[in-house]
Design an enzyme around this catalytic site. Structure first.
Site, PDB file in Angstrom:
ATOM      1  N   ASP A 333      11.436  -0.242   7.616  1.00 21.60           N
ATOM      2  CA  ASP A 333      11.143   0.013   9.020  1.00 21.60           C
ATOM      3  C   ASP A 333      10.861   1.502   9.235  1.00 21.60           C
ATOM      4  O   ASP A 333      11.583   2.356   8.725  1.00 21.60           O
ATOM      5  CB  ASP A 333      12.345  -0.429   9.861  1.00 21.60           C
ATOM      6  CG  ASP A 333      12.147  -0.201  11.341  1.00 21.60           C
ATOM      7  OD1 ASP A 333      11.228  -0.797  11.915  1.00 21.60           O
ATOM      8  OD2 ASP A 333      12.928   0.588  11.924  1.00 21.60           O
ATOM      9  N   GLU A 370       6.315   0.260   6.546  1.00 23.39           N
ATOM     10  CA  GLU A 370       5.721   0.326   7.875  1.00 23.39           C
ATOM     11  C   GLU A 370       5.395   1.804   8.064  1.00 23.39           C
ATOM     12  O   GLU A 370       6.274   2.612   8.383  1.00 23.39           O
ATOM     13  CB  GLU A 370       6.689  -0.155   8.952  1.00 23.39           C
ATOM     14  CG  GLU A 370       6.066  -0.130  10.338  1.00 23.39           C
ATOM     15  CD  GLU A 370       7.059  -0.368  11.457  1.00 23.39           C
ATOM     16  OE1 GLU A 370       6.648  -0.889  12.507  1.00 23.39           O
ATOM     17  OE2 GLU A 370       8.249  -0.017  11.294  1.00 23.39           O
TER      18      GLU A 370
END
Length: 691
Positions: A333, A370
């Site tokens: 993330d 990401e």
């Protein structure tokens, strides 16, 4: 018991401990504790009753067990089944910390039932797990078909019909469904221990507190989320999660964890001091000149990922999940934070990112970034790869949406994405590109076809949260409708998107429930919706059976055709003797593509030569415009005929056909309906009557 009695070590036998490993570990005759605490003059081990967390004793770490900023102690005769623990730090600057969690704790007790405010304490797991003959599936990256889901949300709805809804065990019961669908990799939203009660918003309709449902607020980097376990006994969450991984592996399904190392649940200066802040705040977090947390994550704090101490913590955590839980990869993330130095600036050669790529214990793991953060870093196509990293390709998401909506300039852009984004990953092949239309963050696929704007009122933020514009189209009516024309167009658009995704070079990722029309009623930021809005409604399998069949068949099609899953980017330069180049572009006439800004027609033929037989070849034509188009089909390779896998605009072919049972195409021209896609496969004649 008085404070004096608590602090008295007389009834406990302690000696200097070992500095490695950090955390709590079993040693002959006792338990060893080791931690890093910069700025500490002394550290105490706080023992609590396992039954209720009541304080039992505070034992000083012996000075002889101190090595630099490492504090160690071995407690002899300690029964870890009877006691939980934490740490209390005495600072050289004065003052005493609250009881702190061990950053290396592999089990966190005290979370209580899901939805209860936790009273965390650390536990020392006992025993081991029988992995038997477990082996990683070892699926090549070009063959992965990823399925993103949420452990609780996947089976929490009553329609899931599992024995233990919302748990690791409940997800395990869905393995036969996953096998039947054809996916071979699940990507699980965060399952590090987190506090689901950490949400300041309330439901505007009921006034009840909303949950931090998704779990992007890690409390510990080594402990599994206890609230996801049906087995609530000591060690139960770990056993149940390991059992899930083992069962998925036995079914040939790999496991990727969505991991959150960019921020923690401690938040900014107003947040709780749970662990890292009380042990070495300047090492673990980015701080400004006034010593306040730097917020590059929109969550209050930013982990100082490339500080040596923090880098070691993150690497140890990854090794723990890769070896103790045998997971097959990680999706990071806001991975752009992993590239920032201690000054908050982006590093060209970030030590942590390279160390993860080079670590021997992680050599088998898929690594997916990401490649953004909340402070404007955008590294899609430029995230430091070190020969190992892949990326969530947001450019793919945007391009496929724009193309299917017929936006100007979108045909050429999507053509580049279709062949694996060679502009973003030159020389690296197609597999670094993880392609997706939807993910947990945003509209579901059904909602992308049903809403022009977000409908986030249930989040308690006046509908202002979430992505403002998702390049969506309601197909003529906002939200639910019984208009047959609108419903037909929505069904067509959903099939178009899935067909293009599964025909694109790179690694496809599907959002759980998209295969049968899951809806969040236009909510594109359901992070706080621990409710039917955020859960998968399995009853939609019946009402969207055709879409489910289409998805299953499109997955099988991808597996059957190497031309759809190359490792290298296909281009137009085939061998002189080859029947057709790896990719060729077409339009209404073969070999005449329309690359104009206003083009709404994209046609491609993808071919892969094979040594043991005829070339593998597929033809894809997509009409994203509002009027029908007629295309003349190119010739397939010699001795082969075109067969119809799917035409999303045709009642006869809209749900696709089983692989190997596609009917022969006897036409030279094909009428493509508005907003429709055609996919043909080349094969020998005689597999069925021609349409």
């Amino acid at each position: 018991m008085t404070t004096r009695e608590l602090l008295a070590p007389a009834r406990w036998c302690t000696t200097a401990g070992r500095a490695q490993p950090l955390g709590a570990s079993h040693v002959p005759g006792g338990v060893n504790f080791a931690l890093h605490a910069s700025g500490a003059s002394a550290v105490r081990l706080v023992l609590m009753a396992a039954a209720d967390g009541a304080p039992v004793a505070e034992l000083p770490f012996p000075e002889s067990g101190r090595f630099g900023t490492l504090f160690t102690v071995t407690v002899h005769g300690l029964d870890p089944g009877r006691f939980h623990y934490g740490y209390r730090v005495e600072y050289t600057s004065g003052g005493l910390s609250p009881v702190l969690l061990d950053p290396y704790a592999t089990e966190l007790a005290g979370a209580g039932e899901w939805g209860e405010r936790p009273r965390y304490r650390c536990a020392v797991p006992a025993g081991d797990f029988d992995w038997g003959e477990d082996r990683p599936p070892g699926i090549p990256q070009d063959e992965l078909i990823v399925y993103e889901t949420h452990v609780r949300g996947y089976t929490r709805h009553a329609s899931s019909a599992v024995t233990s809804p919302g748990t690791y065990a409940g997800l395990r019961e869905k393995i036969p469904y996953l096998r039947g669908l054809g996916v071979n990799c699940v990507e699980l939203l965060p399952l590090f221990e987190f506090d689901e009660t950490d949400n300041t918003y309330v439901s505007p309709t009921t006034g009840e507190p909303l949950r931090n449902f998704w779990g992007y607020n890690s409390v510990g980097f080594f402990a599994p989320k206890a609230g996801y376990a049906a087995d609530t006994g000591p060690g139960g969450p770990a056993r149940e999660l390991k059992g899930l991984v083992k069962a998925l592996h036995a079914a040939g399904i790999a496991v990727i964890l969505d991991v959150v190392y960019n921020h923690t649940a401690e938040g900014d200066h107003r947040g709780p001091t749970l662990s890292l802040r009380g042990l070495d705040e300047s090492a673990y977090y980015l701080l400004d000149d006034q010593g306040r947390p730097v917020n590059l994550t929109a969550t209050g704090n930013t982990v100082n990922c490339n500080h040596p101490v923090t880098r070691a913590l993150i690497l140890d955590s990854l090794r723990h999940w890769a070896t103790e839980y045998r997971v097959d990869g990680f999706r990071f993330d806001m991975a752009a934070v992993l590239t920032r130095g201690s000054d908050g600036l982006t590093l060209s050669d970030p030590p942590l990112v390279e160390a993860i790529a080079r670590d021997p214990a992680l050599a088998h793991c898929v690594l997916v970034a990401e490649a953004t953060d909340a402070a404007g870093a955008y590294q899609v196509g430029s995230f430091p790869a070190y020969g190992r990293w892949s990326e969530w390709n947001m450019r793919y998401r945007d391009a496929i949406r724009r193309f299917l909506l017929g936006r100007p300039g979108s045909a050429g852009e999507f053509a580049t994405r279709l062949v694996g984004s060679p502009d973003l990953y030159p020389g690296r092949g197609a597999t670094p590109s993880v392609n997706y239309i939807t993910c947990h963050d945003g509209l579901t696929l059904a909602d992308w076809t049903s809403y022009d704007r977000r409908h986030n009122e249930a989040n308690g933020e006046d509908g202002r949260d979430g992505i403002p514009d998702e390049e969506s189209w309601n197909c003529g009516h906002e939200g639910p409708t019984d208009d047959p024309a609108v419903l037909l167009l929505r069904a067509r658009q959903a099939r178009n998107a899935l067909l293009l995704l599964l025909a694109s070079q790179g690694v496809p990722m599907l959002l759980a429930g998209d295969e049968f029309g899951r809806t969040q009623h236009g909510n594109n930021n359901a992070y706080g919706q621990d409710s039917p809005l955020g859960w998968v409604d399995w009853d939609r399998r019946a009402s969207h059976a055709g879409l489910l069949d289409f998805t299953r068949r499109a997955i099988a099609l991808r597996k059957a055709h190497p031309a759809l899953r190359r490792t290298a980017h296909p281009d137009g330069d085939g061998r002189p003797a080859a029947p057709c180049p790896p990719v060729s572009w077409h339009g209404e006439e073969p070999w005449q593509p329309d690359w104009s800004s206003g083009s709404t027609l994209l046609a491609a033929m993808l071919c892969e030569e094979r040594d043991d037989g005829p070339a593998d070849c597929v033809y894809l034509a997509v009409n994203s415009g509002g009027s029908g188009r007629t295309v003349r089909l190119p010739e397939p390779p010699p001795d082969l005929r075109w067969h119809v896998f799917a035409d999303t605009g045709s009642p006869a072919h809209q749900n696709g056909h089983e692989v190997g049972e596609e009917p022969v195409c006897s036409r030279t021209h094909w009428q493509l309906a508005a907003h429709a896609s055609l996919l043909l496969v080349a094969g020998p004649a005689g597999r069925g009557a021609g349409p």
